[in-house]
Scaffold this active site. Structure first.
Site, mmCIF file in Angstrom:
data_model
loop_
_atom_site.group_PDB
_atom_site.id
_atom_site.type_symbol
_atom_site.label_atom_id
_atom_site.label_comp_id
_atom_site.label_asym_id
_atom_site.label_seq_id
_atom_site.Cartn_x
_atom_site.Cartn_y
_atom_site.Cartn_z
ATOM 1 C CD GLU A 1 -23.901 -13.958 -10.298
ATOM 2 O OE1 GLU A 1 -24.719 -13.186 -9.754
ATOM 3 O OE2 GLU A 1 -23.399 -13.759 -11.409
ATOM 4 C CB CYS B 1 -25.735 -23.121 46.263
ATOM 5 S SG CYS B 1 -26.600 -22.673 44.758
ATOM 6 C CB CYS C 1 -29.068 -22.136 47.851
ATOM 7 S SG CYS C 1 -27.841 -20.822 47.784
ATOM 8 C CE1 TYR D 1 -3.183 2.209 -6.358
ATOM 9 C CE2 TYR D 1 -3.627 3.690 -4.521
ATOM 10 C CZ TYR D 1 -3.996 3.156 -5.743
ATOM 11 O OH TYR D 1 -5.161 3.555 -6.341
ATOM 12 C CE1 TYR E 1 -26.847 -7.441 -10.127
ATOM 13 C CE2 TYR E 1 -25.546 -7.699 -8.115
ATOM 14 C CZ TYR E 1 -26.616 -7.135 -8.780
ATOM 15 O OH TYR E 1 -27.461 -6.278 -8.130
ATOM 16 C CB CYS F 1 -28.595 -17.879 45.429
ATOM 17 S SG CYS F 1 -28.531 -19.344 44.392
ATOM 18 C CB CYS G 1 -24.807 -18.091 44.545
ATOM 19 S SG CYS G 1 -25.302 -19.085 45.960
ATOM 20 C CD GLU H 1 -26.540 -5.871 -4.168
ATOM 21 O OE1 GLU H 1 -26.987 -5.753 -5.335
ATOM 22 O OE2 GLU H 1 -27.270 -5.990 -3.171
ATOM 23 C CG ASP I 1 -2.002 -1.053 1.128
ATOM 24 O OD1 ASP I 1 -2.004 -1.784 0.106
ATOM 25 O OD2 ASP I 1 -2.825 -1.167 2.055
ATOM 26 C CB ALA I 2 3.856 2.224 1.918
ATOM 27 C CE LYS J 1 -27.666 -13.329 -11.462
ATOM 28 N NZ LYS J 1 -26.690 -12.236 -11.453
ATOM 29 C CG LEU K 1 -32.841 -11.690 -8.331
ATOM 30 C CD1 LEU K 1 -31.624 -12.009 -7.469
ATOM 31 C CD2 LEU K 1 -32.731 -12.404 -9.672
ATOM 32 C CE LYS L 1 -33.539 -13.339 0.956
ATOM 33 N NZ LYS L 1 -34.281 -12.163 0.632
ATOM 34 C CE LYS M 1 -31.342 -11.631 -3.390
ATOM 35 N NZ LYS M 1 -31.313 -10.402 -2.615
ATOM 36 C CG ASP N 1 -27.764 -8.258 2.934
ATOM 37 O OD1 ASP N 1 -28.639 -7.697 2.248
ATOM 38 O OD2 ASP N 1 -27.954 -8.663 4.089
HETATM 39 S S1 IVH Z 1 -29.279 -10.212 -10.357
HETATM 40 C C1 IVH Z 1 -32.732 -9.313 -13.118
HETATM 41 N N1 IVH Z 1 -27.343 -11.112 -8.796
HETATM 42 O O1 IVH Z 1 -30.756 -8.754 -5.131
HETATM 43 C C2 IVH Z 1 -31.581 -9.642 -12.205
HETATM 44 N N2 IVH Z 1 -28.886 -9.561 -7.888
HETATM 45 O O2 IVH Z 1 -33.553 -9.343 -4.986
HETATM 46 C C3 IVH Z 1 -31.546 -8.807 -10.996
HETATM 47 N N3 IVH Z 1 -28.441 -8.970 -5.567
HETATM 48 O O3 IVH Z 1 -31.804 -5.843 -6.784
HETATM 49 C C4 IVH Z 1 -30.385 -8.873 -10.124
HETATM 50 N N4 IVH Z 1 -26.655 -10.199 -5.315
HETATM 51 O O4 IVH Z 1 -29.632 -5.741 -5.388
HETATM 52 C C5 IVH Z 1 -28.425 -10.319 -8.893
HETATM 53 N N5 IVH Z 1 -25.573 -11.962 -7.532
HETATM 54 C C6 IVH Z 1 -26.653 -11.170 -7.642
HETATM 55 C C7 IVH Z 1 -27.095 -10.386 -6.565
HETATM 56 C C8 IVH Z 1 -28.231 -9.599 -6.731
HETATM 57 C C9 IVH Z 1 -27.465 -9.350 -4.740
HETATM 58 C C10 IVH Z 1 -29.542 -8.064 -5.191
HETATM 59 C C11 IVH Z 1 -29.751 -6.918 -6.149
HETATM 60 C C12 IVH Z 1 -31.160 -7.082 -6.634
HETATM 61 C C13 IVH Z 1 -31.772 -7.881 -5.539
HETATM 62 C C14 IVH Z 1 -32.969 -8.664 -6.025
#
Ligand code: IVH
Length: 674
Positions: free
Chosen positions: A114, A432, A411, A36, A225, A408, A426, A173, A33-34, A290, A83, A314, A116, A118
Site C-alpha cells: 500500500e 563578457c 567581466c 448532487y 487500511y 558583472c 550584464c 489515514e 456535482d450540480a 503487509k 510501523l 520509506k 504510505k 502522509d
Molecule cells: S498500518 C499496525 N498502513 O503510518 C499498523 N499505516 O508509521 C499500523 N500510515 O500511524 C498502521 N499509510 O498514520 C498503515 N497504508 C498504511 C499507512 C499507514 C500511512 C501511517 C499511519 C501510522 C504510521 C506508522
C-alpha cells in the site's frame, strides 16, 4: 406532514449515500456535482419543513454541534501501533527473511503493498452501522475525540452500507489531497492568513479544530487500511479481502494498493510507486508491505510498538534542512545575471545537493534568503532542487539582506535591472566571456552583419579554439587558421573569408542591431539611425544627452539606459574602433534610406494576424523602409487583412487596393529581406 415527506426524505438520503459511495469509494461518480447539490438542497428544504425527520446520519448533519472548548479523551481498546521503517533493499530483504523464518516458510510470501499516506491516523467506531466515535492516534493508547470533525469529512460514511457488524472499528489515514491543499493555501494567501507548510500539517491542523465548521470547509479525505475492535463479524483470511469488505460497507480504501509476490514483488511495487509518486493526487512518504494472510499476521504478532508483519519502506526525504554558505551570481549566455545559493551539501530526494538556483533577484527578496541562513531544500523526483523557505528563527545575527551586484561578476561591466523586470543583465555583451559566443552569433546573423556560413557551430568552434573573442577578431581570420578547424575545408574557408569581406560593407542600422545592445532591435536601430544619421552623434547623445535619445519615436528611458551603459564600456568603443580599422564601413541612413527595398511603399494593417503581433508586423515592414499608415487611401499600396478585419478591408476593395493575407505579408517580407 404532507403525505410522503418521510418517504421522500428516506429516498433522498439513500440516493445521496449512493452517490457518496460511487464518488468516494468507487471513484466512479454517476451524476455531475450540480445534480448532487440539487438533491442536497431538496433534502435540506424538506428537513427544514419537517424538523422531526432529521436524523443523526442524514448527510445534512455532517456539521453538528457548537465548537467545543477542548477535545475529550478516548482510550484505544486495541492500541494504535506504529510501523518499523526500512530505507534500503537490504532492510526489506531482512524483514522478509525474519518473517519467513518465524513462519517456517521456505517459499515466497504474499504481501499486500500500500502507499504510505502522509496524513494522520484516525480510528472510527461504527455501532450497528452508525458512526459513533472517531479519535486521533495520540500516543497510541489514548487519543483525542474528533468525532464532530470526522463527521464533516464527506468520504467518511455516517452509516455503513448493507449488513454491518455489531461493532466495527476501522483505522485509516486522514489526509489532504494535493489539489485541495494548493487551493486552500492559495485562498489563505489571498486573505492574508497563514499558509500550511505541507499537506500533512494542513490535514492535522484541519482535523484538530475545535470548531467543526472550520474542518467542514477543509478538503479532507481518508483511506481505511485496518481494523481495531470488531464484534459480530469474523474477518476474512487476507488483508486484501478485508479491504474488499470495508469497501463494500462504503468505506474508502486506497485504489493504488495491490498484492505482490515476495521481496521481488515488494521492490518492484516500491520502484513503480516511486515513479508515480509525483503524479499521485496525494502525498506519500513511502510504501507499506503487509503480510497478506491475516493468520500469519497473528502468528507473527508485535515487537514493542510495531507489528512484525509489516514494514514501511520509506522514500528518500524530499525536504531537508541545510545552511547557505554563500550567494553567488552567475551570468548566462544572454547576459542574465542569476543568483545561486551555495549550500552545505545535503542529501535530499535521493541525491546530494550543494547548489540551488534562486532564479532572480525578486525571488531572493521575496524569500529573503541571506548568506548563513538555515533553509529548507526540496527535491521531488527528477525535479530540479528548490529552496522552499528560510527558517528565520535560525538566522545568524549578522546576516544582511542580499544586494544585486552593480557589476558583472565575470567581466565587471555594469549590471542593469529594468524597472518592473525580474531579470538583471550584464551589459558587457562581447566583452563578457560568458556572453561572447551568443553575442558573436547574433553579430553574424542575417538581419545583422549577415555573414553567410557563420552559424552557431562554427562560432562556438572559433570561440572555443580561442581564435575569436570579439567580432573584430573575425576580420583578422586567415585561411590557414580556418583550415585548422574541424570539418572546415579549403573551399568553405575561402567562402567564409569572402562572406566576411562582403559584410564589411553595411549600413548603420545593421551595425547598430549587430552590436546586440539590449532593447535595441531591428526597428529601434533603424529609428536611431534615421534620427542621428551617424554613429558618433548617437554615442555622444547616449553618453551625455539621454533626453535626445528619448526624443526618438518609440524609444523610451529603458532604451536610453541600455545605450548609455553599452557605450560607457571602453571595450565597446574599442570594438567599434577595431571594426573601423579592419575596414568595416557603414553607410549613414540618408544615403541608404531610399535604398531600402520597400522605401516609398505604404501599407495598412487591419484585423489580427495569427503568427505575429501588430507591433511585430509594423516593425518588420518599417525595417524594410515601408510606411505603415493608419487609414486606406488611393495612395495605399497594400492592405494586409488578418482575422476579423474592419472597414479598412471594405475600403481597400472599393478602391481596388491589393489585399494581402498573412501568408502574402510573409512573402512580401521574405522577398525583400535579402
Ligand atoms: S498500518 C499496525 N498502513 O503510518 C499498523 N499505516 O508509521 C499500523 N500510515 O500511524 C498502521 N499509510 O498514520 C498503515 N497504508 C498504511 C499507512 C499507514 C500511512 C501511517 C499511519 C501510522 C504510521 C506508522
Amino acid at each position: 406532514m404532507s403525505p410522503g415527506a418521510r418517504e421522500r426524505c428516506k429516498a433522498l438520503r439513500a440516493e445521496i449515500a449512493r452517490h457518496d459511495y460511487r464518488y468516494y469509494v468507487l471513484d466512479d461518480p454517476e451524476i455531475p456535482d450540480a445534480e448532487y447539490d440539487k438533491l442536497m438542497a431538496e433534502l435540506r428544504t424538506l428537513e427544514a419543513a419537517h424538523p422531526e425527520l432529521i436524523s443523526a446520519d442524514s448527510p445534512t448533519q455532517r456539521v453538528a454541534g457548537a465548537p467545543s472548548a477542548e477535545f475529550g479523551e478516548v482510550v484505544h481498546e486495541v492500541p494504535m501501533l506504529s510501523l518499523d521503517n526500512g530505507f534500503t533493499e537490504e532492510d526489506v530483504e531482512a524483514f522478509d527473511r525474519r518473517a519467513r523464518e518465524r513462519l517456517g516458510e521456505s517459499g515466497a510470501l504474499e504481501y499486500w503493498a500500500e502507499p504510505k499516506l502522509d496524513g494522520l491516523a484516525v480510528t472510527a467506531i461504527y455501532r450497528a452501522g452508525l458512526l459513533e466515535q472517531a479519535a486521533t492516534r495520540g500516543d497510541g493508547f489514548k487519543g483525542e475525540d474528533v468525532t464532530a470533525n470526522v463527521r464533516t469529512i464527506r468520504s467518511f460514511p455516517l452509516r455503513l452500507r448493507g449488513e454491518a457488524p455489531a461493532v466495527l472499528e476501522v483505522r485509516g489515514e486522514v489526509f489532504m489531497p494535493l489539489a485541495g491543499f494548493e487551493r486552500l493555501n492559495r485562498r489563505n494567501e489571498q486573505r492574508g492568513e497563514k499558509t500550511f507548510v505541507n499537506p500533512r500539517n494542513a490535514a492535522a491542523g484541519s482535523l484538530r479544530q475545535l470548531d467543526p465548521r472550520i474542518t467542514a470547509a477543509r478538503p479532507l479525505q481518508m483511506y481505511c487500511y485496518g481494523l481495531g475492535r470488531v464484534s459480530g463479524w469474523s474477518p476474512p483470511a487476507r488483508q486484501s479481502e478485508l479491504l474488499q469488505a470495508l469497501k463494500s460497507w462504503g468505506l474508502p480504501v486506497c485504489p493504488h494498493s495491490e498484492r505482490v509476490h515476495g521481496v521481488e514483488g515488494c521492490l518492484r511495487y516500491y520502484r513503480a510507486m516511486g515513479e508515480r509518486r509525483a503524479r499521485l493526487p496525494y502525498q506519500i512518504d513511502g510504501v507499506v508491505y503487509k503480510i497478506d494472510r491475516l493468520a500469519d499476521q497473528e502468528r507473527l504478532g508485535f515487537v514493542s510498538r510495531a507489528p512484525r508483519w509489516a514494514l514501511a519502506h520509506k522514500f528518500p526525504a524530499e525536504e531537508a534542512m541545510t545552511r547557505v554558505r554563500s550567494i553567488e551570481w552567475q551570468v548566462g549566455r544572454t547576459g542574465a545575471v542569476t543568483p545561486v545559493a551555495r549550500l552545505e551539501p545535503v542529501f535530499v530526494g535521493g541525491v546530494t545537493v550543494s547548489n540551488v538556483t534562486l532564479h532572480n533577484f525578486d525571488e531572493v527578496r521575496r524569500k529573503d534568503v541571506r548568506e548563513g541562513d538555515t533553509v529548507v531544500i526540496r527535491r521531488a523526483g527528477d525535479v530540479i532542487p528548490e529552496l522552499v523557505r528560510v527558517i528565520e528563527e535560525r538566522r545568524p545575527a549578522q546576516a544582511r539582506p542580499v544586494a544585486l551586484p552593480k557589476r558583472c561578476p565575470v567581466c565587471h561591466s555594469e549590471v542593469l535591472k529594468p524597472e518592473g523586470e525580474a531579470v538583471a543583465r550584464c551589459t558587457g555583451g562581447f566583452s563578457c566571456p560568458a556572453q561572447r559566443q551568443e553575442a558573436i552569433r547574433h553579430f553574424a546573423s542575417r538581419l545583422a552583419m549577415d555573414i553567410e556560413g557563420l552559424g552557431e557551430k562554427l562560432v562556438s568552434q572559433l570561440v572555443e579554439s580561442g581564435l575569436v573573442s570579439s567580432p573584430a577578431d573575425l576580420y583578422g581570420l586567415t585561411a590557414e587558421q580556418l583550415e585548422g578547424l574541424e570539418r572546415m575545408g579549403e573551399k568553405s574557408g575561402a567562402n567564409l573569408l569572402d562572406a566576411l569581406e562582403r559584410s564589411k560593407h553595411t549600413t548603420l542600422p545593421r551595425l547598430l542591431y549587430a552590436l546586440g545592445i539590449r532593447e535595441v532591435g531591428e526597428a529601434t536601430s533603424l529609428a536611431l539611425a534615421r534620427h542621428f544619421g551617424d554613429l558618433e552623434a548617437l554615442i555622444e547623445a547616449a553618453r551625455s544627452h539621454p533626453e535626445r535619445i528619448e526624443q526618438v519615436a518609440d524609444v523610451g528611458p529603458v532604451v536610453a539606459a541600455e545605450l548609455r551603459a553599452f557605450f560607457a564600456a571602453p571595450a565597446h568603443r574599442e570594438l567599434i574602433e577595431r571594426l573601423r580599422a579592419a575596414g568595416v564601413r557603414w553607410e549613414p541612413l540618408a544615403a541608404q534610406a531610399a535604398q531600402l527595398p520597400l522605401a516609398g511603399t505604404t501599407v495598412v494593417l487591419t484585423g489580427t494576424l495569427a503568427g505575429m503581433t501588430r507591433h511585430e508586423a509594423e516593425q518588420a515592414l518599417s525595417a524594410l523602409g515601408a510606411k505603415v499608415a493608419g487609414s486606406v487611401s488611393k495612395k495605399t499600396h497594400y492592405v494586409v487583412a488578418g482575422e476579423a478585419p474592419g472597414s479598412k478591408l471594405e475600403k481597400a476593395q472599393a478602391l481596388g487596393v491589393p489585399v494581402l493575407d498573412e501568408a502574402g505579408l510573409r512573402r512580401l517580407l521574405e522577398a525583400h529581406r535579402r
